[in-house]
Write a protein that holds these residues in place. Structure first.
Motif, PDB file in Angstrom:
ATOM      1  N   MET A  36      36.824  62.169 -63.264  1.00 21.75           N
ATOM      2  CA  MET A  36      35.927  63.475 -63.447  1.00 21.75           C
ATOM      3  C   MET A  36      36.568  64.617 -62.263  1.00 21.75           C
ATOM      4  O   MET A  36      36.657  65.716 -62.975  1.00 21.75           O
ATOM      5  N   ILE A  37      36.900  64.199 -61.254  1.00 23.41           N
ATOM      6  CA  ILE A  37      37.633  65.172 -60.442  1.00 23.41           C
ATOM      7  C   ILE A  37      38.920  65.452 -60.922  1.00 23.41           C
ATOM      8  O   ILE A  37      39.148  66.961 -60.881  1.00 23.41           O
ATOM      9  N   ARG A  89      27.298  55.527 -67.316  1.00 22.10           N
ATOM     10  CA  ARG A  89      28.272  56.371 -67.159  1.00 22.10           C
ATOM     11  C   ARG A  89      29.764  55.782 -67.090  1.00 22.10           C
ATOM     12  O   ARG A  89      30.470  56.121 -67.537  1.00 22.10           O
ATOM     13  N   ARG A 106      39.690  65.808 -63.896  1.00 23.49           N
ATOM     14  CA  ARG A 106      39.508  66.691 -65.316  1.00 23.49           C
ATOM     15  C   ARG A 106      39.135  68.052 -64.887  1.00 23.49           C
ATOM     16  O   ARG A 106      39.522  69.211 -65.281  1.00 23.49           O
ATOM     17  N   ALA A 107      38.233  68.125 -63.851  1.00 12.49           N
ATOM     18  CA  ALA A 107      37.724  69.401 -63.042  1.00 12.49           C
ATOM     19  C   ALA A 107      38.852  70.124 -62.570  1.00 12.49           C
ATOM     20  O   ALA A 107      38.858  71.311 -62.687  1.00 12.49           O
ATOM     21  N   GLU A 158      34.501  58.363 -61.258  1.00 16.07           N
ATOM     22  CA  GLU A 158      34.572  59.316 -60.240  1.00 16.07           C
ATOM     23  C   GLU A 158      35.799  60.231 -60.117  1.00 16.07           C
ATOM     24  O   GLU A 158      35.753  61.346 -60.155  1.00 16.07           O
ATOM     25  N   ALA A 183      36.483  73.885 -58.859  1.00 15.72           N
ATOM     26  CA  ALA A 183      36.372  72.534 -59.444  1.00 15.72           C
ATOM     27  C   ALA A 183      35.083  71.697 -58.891  1.00 15.72           C
ATOM     28  O   ALA A 183      34.277  71.223 -59.301  1.00 15.72           O
ATOM     29  N   ALA A 184      34.824  72.100 -57.473  1.00 16.30           N
ATOM     30  CA  ALA A 184      33.825  71.608 -56.727  1.00 16.30           C
ATOM     31  C   ALA A 184      32.485  71.944 -57.354  1.00 16.30           C
ATOM     32  O   ALA A 184      31.599  71.496 -57.280  1.00 16.30           O
ATOM     33  N   MET A 244      34.851  67.539 -51.816  1.00 11.06           N
ATOM     34  CA  MET A 244      36.155  67.482 -53.009  1.00 11.06           C
ATOM     35  C   MET A 244      37.408  67.147 -52.276  1.00 11.06           C
ATOM     36  O   MET A 244      37.912  66.412 -52.753  1.00 11.06           O
ATOM     37  N   ALA A 298      32.189  73.360 -60.072  1.00 14.68           N
ATOM     38  CA  ALA A 298      31.701  72.758 -61.666  1.00 14.68           C
ATOM     39  C   ALA A 298      31.095  71.279 -61.641  1.00 14.68           C
ATOM     40  O   ALA A 298      30.074  71.012 -62.337  1.00 14.68           O
ATOM     41  N   LEU A 299      31.369  70.775 -60.347  1.00 12.05           N
ATOM     42  CA  LEU A 299      30.930  69.234 -60.523  1.00 12.05           C
ATOM     43  C   LEU A 299      29.571  69.185 -59.522  1.00 12.05           C
ATOM     44  O   LEU A 299      29.055  68.226 -59.633  1.00 12.05           O
ATOM     45  N   LYS A 315      37.431  63.689 -51.441  1.00  8.00           N
ATOM     46  CA  LYS A 315      37.577  62.654 -52.693  1.00  8.00           C
ATOM     47  C   LYS A 315      39.266  62.768 -52.913  1.00  8.00           C
ATOM     48  O   LYS A 315      39.825  61.817 -53.382  1.00  8.00           O
TER      49      LYS A 315
END
Length: 628
Positions: A580-581, A20, A583-584, A577, A595-596, A606, A598-599, A609
């Protein structure tokens, strides 16, 4: 979590995480190798590259290589034999490299140490056939493997991306490099986080292993640990020298090293960040050449002298103690340019910070007076663009000729003849010596003679150099021919210049479209750290132009890395990571709960992070918000 994308197995498998993060190309198999070869052919022909065939870091590197005009069939890279075997990096790396070289003694694999400019400082290889091939492709001590010279490769790409890079044979931009595979990990200064070098493993393509990534990351971490131990000794010696130093009336004392700056309260008020850099760059020269007059960022003049500080057991100097005397404003010794008038503007450039106005005023004054000038600055600050703009402003009817010192080693005699012809134009032609710090040792004496013989030549002669560190301060470099010097401050030290630069750069790349930045997007650009300076800002705006869906650039159009402000260098997995956060959050309008979900993580995770990565997207900046 391990270093730069190698993570502990948490049930998903470390291999999954490495894939990844883009850190394990070998795991993709022969089909992927064939696919990357075909994708490269499509790329070179200007055709679209199919998604998922080429890893994003490789495709980004191909694009940079094409912009730099790298030759796909030949290796043409500058050579600099001036290696310092007693540098801090070499001292810290030696036992680590010795141990790893012993482990790999019977393997067809080479171990390479580079500096922060991708110049190879050490190479260890026990296989005669591989050694001969590495010589043939100039992967040898003294040569630079920066992307701008050889294209996509583990060393140069790791420097550009600021993280571990591995490049499989057919992923190399140059055809000459496709018989080998390589993995390189940055070595960072443990106190500043700045990249100071790389450790690289290169093997035949057929014998490459995914373990090369883990090996270089472990070696880089070990070297960083030794650097920290050595730094403790240096800092203790430097502190002792600073505390016991004598301070006379009207004199201030500071202590400087590559990663350390000590000053008393009075000196702290006098000196700004750009002045810290100036003293670091000039300390070694001051220690050798006696006192010199310098101009500070605010326009005041000072007289400075320095002495080296020795620390037993570390090899070389621990740093320098610099004594500073502020010269009276009315003194002839302190004569300098008046405060820069705000109306001085250069074609094609923009800026409004005090540092930028002072820089523009000083360099235009030097050009007008025909004073030979050394222009120093980090990569990407726009040194050549600045000199071109000053030339057009001051000498609109004259020609400007650029001679690249990095190319002097290929045919030294013809390169020197070309410089001599430009010097013979009696001032009707502005001469620019680019990459002055990369001038090969074989050309130093001859160029020095040419410049001294032409010292009375009217007109403007300019040398462009990286920030001058101790390695570049030596008498071997003919910098003494340039009595005037300016330093272009990095973009992170002049955030006020981002806003005026944005419309200028957008107009350059928007193909005539009227594109503007929204308020949140402009704030994100202004708050970014910009380690790649104006070049990185320009690249980020090009990215945003390609991802926008309307006439406005929004936060969601910017590269994800610009929307966080983490206080420590991120590993490859941490960067993945974080992206990804980001983008979410962008996909869900800043709503942390959605967002949390979705991830597949909790809201508490969340929030943690977001805070840890210092992510700033509208209301998403740690803690609950109305969107929750």
């Amino acid at each position: 979590m391990g270093r730069d994308g190698v993570v502990a197995d948490d049930g998903r498998g470390a291999g999954d995480e490495r894939r990844r993060s883009g850190a394990e190309p070998e795991a993709r198999g022969p089909g992927a190798r064939s696919g990357s070869r075909k994708a490269r052919e499509l790329f070179l022909e200007g055709e679209p590259v199919p998604e998922l065939v080429v890893r994003e870091p490789i495709l980004n590197s191909w694009q940079r290589s094409r912009l730099w005009g790298v030759d796909t069939d030949r290796i043409e890279t500058p050579y600099d034999p001036d290696l310092d075997p007693h540098s801090k990096l070499s001292a810290a790396a030696a036992p680590v490299l010795d141990r790893l070289a012993g482990t790999l003694a019977d393997s067809p694999i080479s171990l390479i140490l580079t500096d922060a400019k991708s110049r190879i400082r050490q190479r260890r290889v026990g296989n005669r056939e591989l050694s001969g091939h590495l010589d043939a492709i100039s992967l040898a001590p003294g040569f630079s493997y920066a992307e701008e010279f050889v294209g996509t490769n583990g060393i140069g790409t790791a420097i550009e991306d600021g993280r571990t890079a591995c490049v499989f044979g057919s992923e190399h931009f140059s055809e000459r490099l496709q018989r080998v595979s390589c993995a390189a990990a940055p070595i960072r200064n443990p106190t500043s986080g700045r990249i100071i070098g790389l450790v690289d493993l290169t093997s035949w393509r057929a014998t490459a292993s995914p373990l090369m990534v883990a090996l270089v990351q472990e070696a880089a971490a070990d070297i960083e640990g030794r650097l920290l131990d050595l730094a403790t000794l240096r800092e203790r010696a430097l502190l002792d020298a600073f505390v016991t130093g004598r301070r006379g009336p009207g004199r201030l004392l500071v202590a400087v090293a590559d990663d350390c700056f000590m000053a008393d309260a009075t000196a702290s008020e006098l000196l700004g960040p750009a002045d810290h850099r100036l003293l670091r760059e000039r300390a070694a020269g001051l220690a050798r050449g006696g006192a010199a007059d310098l101009q500070l960022q605010d326009g005041r003049s000072v007289r400075a002298r320095a002495r080296p500080v020795q620390a037993p057991g570390i090899g070389g100097n621990a740093g320098y103690v610099v004594e500073i005397q502020v010269l009276p404003a009315h003194s002839p010794e302190a004569a300098g340019p008046p405060p820069p008038p705000p109306q001085v503007r250069l074609p094609g450039l923009a800026g409004r910070s005090a540092a930028w106005r002072s820089l523009v005023h000083r360099i235009t004054a030097f050009a007008e007076a025909g004073r030979w000038t050394l222009v120093a600055g980090e990569q990407g600050v726009g040194k050549l663009a600045l000199v071109r703009a000053v030339h057009r402003h001051q000498f609109p009817g004259r020609r400007l000729t650029v001679h690249d010192c990095a190319r002097a080693g290929r045919s030294t005699a013809s390169w020197l003849r070309a410089v001599a012809r430009t010097l013979d134009t009696d001032g009707t032609e502005t001469l620019v010596l680019r990459h002055f710090d990369l001038l090969p040792a074989t050309a130093v004496a001859a160029l020095d003679g040419l410049l001294r013989a032409a010292a009375d030549r009217p007109g403007w002669v300019v040398a462009l150099s990286a920030p001058r560190d101790r390695a570049a301060e030596g008498d071997a470099r003919p910098a003494r021919n340039f009595p005037s010097e300016v330093t272009v401050p990095p973009l992170r030290l002049r955030p006020d210049d981002v806003a005026p630069l944005v419309p200028l750069l957008l107009a350059r790349h928007a193909d005539g479209s009227d594109v503007q930045c929204s308020g949140p997007a402009l704030r994100a650009l202004t708050q970014a750290n910009w380690p790649g300076n104006v070049r990185q800002l320009e690249g980020s705006l090009r990215y945003a132009l390609a991802h926008r869906s309307g006439p406005w650039i929004e936060e969601s159009d910017l590269p994800p890395s610009l929307l966080s402000h983490a206080q420590h260098p991120l590993t490859a997995w941490e960067q993945t990571e974080r992206d990804m956060i980001v983008r979410a959050l962008l996909d869900h309008g800043g709503d942390k709960s959605r967002a949390a979900k979705a991830l597949g993580i909790s809201r508490a995770t969340m929030y943690r992070k977001i805070t840890g990565y210092q992510i700033s997207i509208g209301g998403a900046a740690g803690g609950p918000s109305a969107a929750d």
